[in-house]
Design a protein around this motif. Structure first.
Motif, PDB file in Angstrom:
ATOM      1  N   ILE A 152       0.815  -1.222   0.000  1.00  0.00           N
ATOM      2  CA  ILE A 152       0.000   0.000   0.000  1.00  0.00           C
ATOM      3  C   ILE A 152       0.851   1.276   0.000  1.00  0.00           C
ATOM      4  CG2 ILE A 152      -1.590   1.343   1.444  1.00  0.00           C
ATOM      5  CD1 ILE A 152      -3.151  -1.246   1.919  1.00  0.00           C
ATOM      6  N   PRO A 153       1.955   1.342   0.723  1.00  0.00           N
ATOM      7  CA  PRO A 153       2.782   2.560   0.655  1.00  0.00           C
ATOM      8  C   PRO A 153       3.308   2.885  -0.747  1.00  0.00           C
ATOM      9  CG  PRO A 153       3.343   1.308   2.624  1.00  0.00           C
ATOM     10  CD  PRO A 153       2.424   0.446   1.812  1.00  0.00           C
ATOM     11  N   TYR A 154       3.300   1.904  -1.649  1.00  0.00           N
ATOM     12  CA  TYR A 154       3.763   2.142  -3.022  1.00  0.00           C
ATOM     13  C   TYR A 154       2.681   2.759  -3.907  1.00  0.00           C
ATOM     14  CZ  TYR A 154       8.215  -0.426  -2.696  1.00  0.00           C
ATOM     15  OH  TYR A 154       9.489  -0.834  -2.384  1.00  0.00           O
ATOM     16  N   GLU A 155       1.470   2.931  -3.416  1.00  0.00           N
ATOM     17  CA  GLU A 155       0.374   3.389  -4.268  1.00  0.00           C
ATOM     18  C   GLU A 155       0.569   4.813  -4.790  1.00  0.00           C
ATOM     19  OE1 GLU A 155      -3.205   0.534  -2.503  1.00  0.00           O
ATOM     20  OE2 GLU A 155      -3.095   2.654  -1.891  1.00  0.00           O
ATOM     21  N   ARG A 156       1.489   5.547  -4.196  1.00  0.00           N
ATOM     22  CA  ARG A 156       1.796   6.902  -4.692  1.00  0.00           C
ATOM     23  C   ARG A 156       3.165   6.952  -5.391  1.00  0.00           C
ATOM     24  NH1 ARG A 156      -1.528  10.879  -2.364  1.00  0.00           N
ATOM     25  NH2 ARG A 156      -2.902  10.102  -0.721  1.00  0.00           N
ATOM     26  N   GLY A 189      -0.058   1.300 -16.277  1.00  0.00           N
ATOM     27  CA  GLY A 189       0.303   0.366 -15.222  1.00  0.00           C
ATOM     28  C   GLY A 189       1.653   0.651 -14.603  1.00  0.00           C
ATOM     29  N   PRO A 190       2.035  -0.151 -13.604  1.00  0.00           N
ATOM     30  CA  PRO A 190       3.333   0.028 -12.959  1.00  0.00           C
ATOM     31  C   PRO A 190       4.471  -0.310 -13.913  1.00  0.00           C
ATOM     32  CG  PRO A 190       2.255  -1.968 -12.155  1.00  0.00           C
ATOM     33  CD  PRO A 190       1.252  -1.245 -12.986  1.00  0.00           C
ATOM     34  N   SER A 191       5.589   0.390 -13.760  1.00  0.00           N
ATOM     35  CA  SER A 191       6.752   0.145 -14.615  1.00  0.00           C
ATOM     36  C   SER A 191       7.368  -1.213 -14.299  1.00  0.00           C
ATOM     37  CB  SER A 191       7.794   1.236 -14.400  1.00  0.00           C
ATOM     38  OG  SER A 191       8.380   1.099 -13.102  1.00  0.00           O
ATOM     39  N   GLU A 192       8.181  -1.699 -15.230  1.00  0.00           N
ATOM     40  CA  GLU A 192       8.849  -2.986 -15.017  1.00  0.00           C
ATOM     41  C   GLU A 192       9.757  -2.932 -13.793  1.00  0.00           C
ATOM     42  OE1 GLU A 192       8.126  -5.799 -16.631  1.00  0.00           O
ATOM     43  OE2 GLU A 192       6.642  -4.608 -17.692  1.00  0.00           O
ATOM     44  N   ASP A 193      10.397  -1.797 -13.598  1.00  0.00           N
ATOM     45  CA  ASP A 193      11.271  -1.627 -12.435  1.00  0.00           C
ATOM     46  C   ASP A 193      10.484  -1.773 -11.138  1.00  0.00           C
ATOM     47  OD1 ASP A 193      13.778  -0.749 -11.071  1.00  0.00           O
ATOM     48  OD2 ASP A 193      12.549   0.988 -10.567  1.00  0.00           O
ATOM     49  N   LEU A 194       9.300  -1.176 -11.098  1.00  0.00           N
ATOM     50  CA  LEU A 194       8.477  -1.282  -9.894  1.00  0.00           C
ATOM     51  C   LEU A 194       7.974  -2.705  -9.701  1.00  0.00           C
ATOM     52  CD1 LEU A 194       7.049  -0.043  -7.500  1.00  0.00           C
ATOM     53  CD2 LEU A 194       5.228   0.742  -9.029  1.00  0.00           C
ATOM     54  N   HIS A 230       9.449  -5.489 -10.599  1.00  0.00           N
ATOM     55  CA  HIS A 230      10.565  -6.301 -10.105  1.00  0.00           C
ATOM     56  C   HIS A 230      10.843  -6.008  -8.627  1.00  0.00           C
ATOM     57  CE1 HIS A 230      11.263  -7.998 -13.955  1.00  0.00           C
ATOM     58  NE2 HIS A 230      11.781  -6.916 -14.509  1.00  0.00           N
ATOM     59  N   GLU A 231      10.766  -4.742  -8.247  1.00  0.00           N
ATOM     60  CA  GLU A 231      11.028  -4.377  -6.855  1.00  0.00           C
ATOM     61  C   GLU A 231       9.986  -4.975  -5.916  1.00  0.00           C
ATOM     62  OE1 GLU A 231      11.229  -0.240  -4.275  1.00  0.00           O
ATOM     63  OE2 GLU A 231      12.071  -0.274  -6.305  1.00  0.00           O
ATOM     64  N   VAL A 268      -0.181  -7.598  -8.516  1.00  0.00           N
ATOM     65  CA  VAL A 268       1.076  -7.465  -9.266  1.00  0.00           C
ATOM     66  C   VAL A 268       2.245  -7.892  -8.390  1.00  0.00           C
ATOM     67  CG1 VAL A 268       2.637  -5.839 -10.409  1.00  0.00           C
ATOM     68  CG2 VAL A 268       0.167  -5.585 -10.676  1.00  0.00           C
ATOM     69  N   ALA A 269       2.238  -7.450  -7.141  1.00  0.00           N
ATOM     70  CA  ALA A 269       3.358  -7.728  -6.246  1.00  0.00           C
ATOM     71  C   ALA A 269       3.483  -9.203  -5.922  1.00  0.00           C
ATOM     72  CB  ALA A 269       3.196  -6.915  -4.959  1.00  0.00           C
ATOM     73  N   VAL A 270       2.363  -9.861  -5.640  1.00  0.00           N
ATOM     74  CA  VAL A 270       2.439 -11.264  -5.195  1.00  0.00           C
ATOM     75  C   VAL A 270       2.210 -12.250  -6.335  1.00  0.00           C
ATOM     76  CG1 VAL A 270       1.738 -10.613  -2.865  1.00  0.00           C
ATOM     77  CG2 VAL A 270       0.003 -11.430  -4.475  1.00  0.00           C
TER      78      VAL A 270
END
Length: 396
Positions: A26-30, A38-43, A45-46, A88-90
């Motif tokens: 959730i802290p990544y939502e900003r 959508g989120p970048s490939e870098d994000l 992977h992180e 996306v993260a999990v």
């Protein structure tokens, strides 16, 4: 708000996923790496590196390669959806989750090693190439209109056509391409596995759409003389339409699971606002108009959760569940849209801003009412089924 987990192992996994999404994702939502497509490939992977370290990456597929059943998966995917970034993260996001399911069911051992395992490890993304441009008469909700063709030339297939709204094509490493095969007078299709990027598969543009949660966005694709060897046919030749249903029935339900989590979170935000914000001398929740909206949210969320669990149970019982997944897709997508809409209304001006995630949830759920089959197409399919059953019962 979440129905009880059906097994102890699903409870443990779901609790860990929820804690990870709430505390880490959730802290990544900003984050500045979130864009219109959508989120970048870098994000990506992180986030996946953090999920891997936390032991929650691809949580619905166990270490021995076995898969949680659908009812257990529902418990986990609902929690992953608490943030649009959570799936996306999990690694429970579409189209990867559905593609992993299909490859696990239909792929050969060699195909699983080459195409499936990198997806399960979260090291690669995939795309499912079925929908085609409507202005060219291509397939959308009606797969029988498939225009992309595959012709056998010696020991390879040559594929030509155009595809539309292909989620995640930009940045994907694995593609599943649906093309028309067989005789001209009979609708038959075959699925082909391809490595991406590929020079014969060209992204013409990434469309600007209402949603923004899926990496790579949704692309318009040109396929020009794509050569695919025989060992990259997924399943049997001419069985692609049947495999599409193998994939789409649980995939529709997975969408319901993920977006249930998102709207549950939107309701949390709206309820929190209504119990702290005052207007006309009292808390918003004490005004009937707001209190009743929150009550309606609880009713819709509970009914959606029960519908998801019911359909998951049907699938676990061995039925393909096409009709059941259609019913769930219609009922849940409409209910969750009502929840998201009420949350925007309760928040007022804040609800249409991007100061909370509610605005994004509203956009995403609106798109969900179209993706994987519009509500009206599913209702039409159910009505046809009902007609067949009634006429069979009367002997007509």
């Amino acid at each position: 708000m979440f129905t009880p987990c059906p097994t102890e192992r699903s409870r443990i996994i779901a609790d860990r996923v929820e804690a990870f999404v709430r505390d880490v994702v959730i802290p990544y939502e900003r984050d500045a790496r979130l864009g219109a497509h959508g989120p970048s490939e870098d994000l990506v992977h992180e986030l996946r590196a953090k999920a891997r370290a936390a032991g929650v990456l691809t949580p619905h597929i166990l270490a021995d390669g076995s898969h949680l059943n659908q009812l257990e998966t529902a418990a986990v995917l609902k929690r992953s959806g608490l943030s649009p970034l959570g799936p996306v993260a999990v690694n429970t996001m579409a189209p990867d989750e559905g593609n992993m399911f299909l490859l696990g069911k239909v792929g050969t051992p060699a195909q699983k090693q080459r195409f499936l395992e990198p997806l399960v490890r979260g090291e690669a993304r995939s795309a499912f190439f079925m929908t085609e441009p409507a202005e060219e008469g291509g397939a959308g909700s009606d797969p029988s209109m498939l225009q992309t063709t595959a012709v056998l030339d010696g020991d390879t297939w040559v594929v030509n056509g155009r595809k539309m709204f292909i989620t995640g094509a930009e940045g994907a490493a694995v593609g599943i391409v649906m093309a028309r095969t067989g005789s001209l007078d009979k609708v038959q299709a075959t699925m082909f596995l391809v490595d991406l990027p590929h020079p014969a598969i060209r992204i013409e543009r990434v469309l600007d759409t209402i949603d923004s949660s899926m990496p790579g966005g949704h692309a318009l694709i040109a396929i020009d003389k794509l050569r695919v060897p025989q060992d990259q046919v997924l399943g049997e030749v001419n069985e692609g339409l049947r495999y599409a249903q193998v994939r789409l029935s649980p995939a529709r339900l997975s969408h319901c699971m993920r977006w249930f989590g998102a709207t549950a979170r939107a309701h949390e935000i709206a309820a929190g606002y209504a119990t702290t914000r005052k207007a006309f001398g009292k808390l918003l929740i004490d005004h009937e108009g707001v209190g009743f909206m929150l009550a309606d949210n609880l009713i819709d969320l509970q009914q959606a959760a029960l519908m998801i669990d019911w359909c998951a149970g049907v699938l676990d019982g061995g039925s393909l569940g096409t009709a059941e997944s259609s019913m769930a897709k219609v009922a849940v997508s409409d209910a969750l849209f009502r929840v998201a809409d009420r949350c925007v209304q309760i928040l007022g001006g804040l609800g249409v801003s991007r100061d909370t995630v509610v605005e994004q949830v509203f956009r995403e759920v609106r798109a969900f009412r179209i993706y994987d089959g519009p509500t009206e197409v599913h209702k039409w399919s159910l009505a046809k089924k009902l007609k067949r059953e009634l006429l069979a019962g009367t002997g007509h």
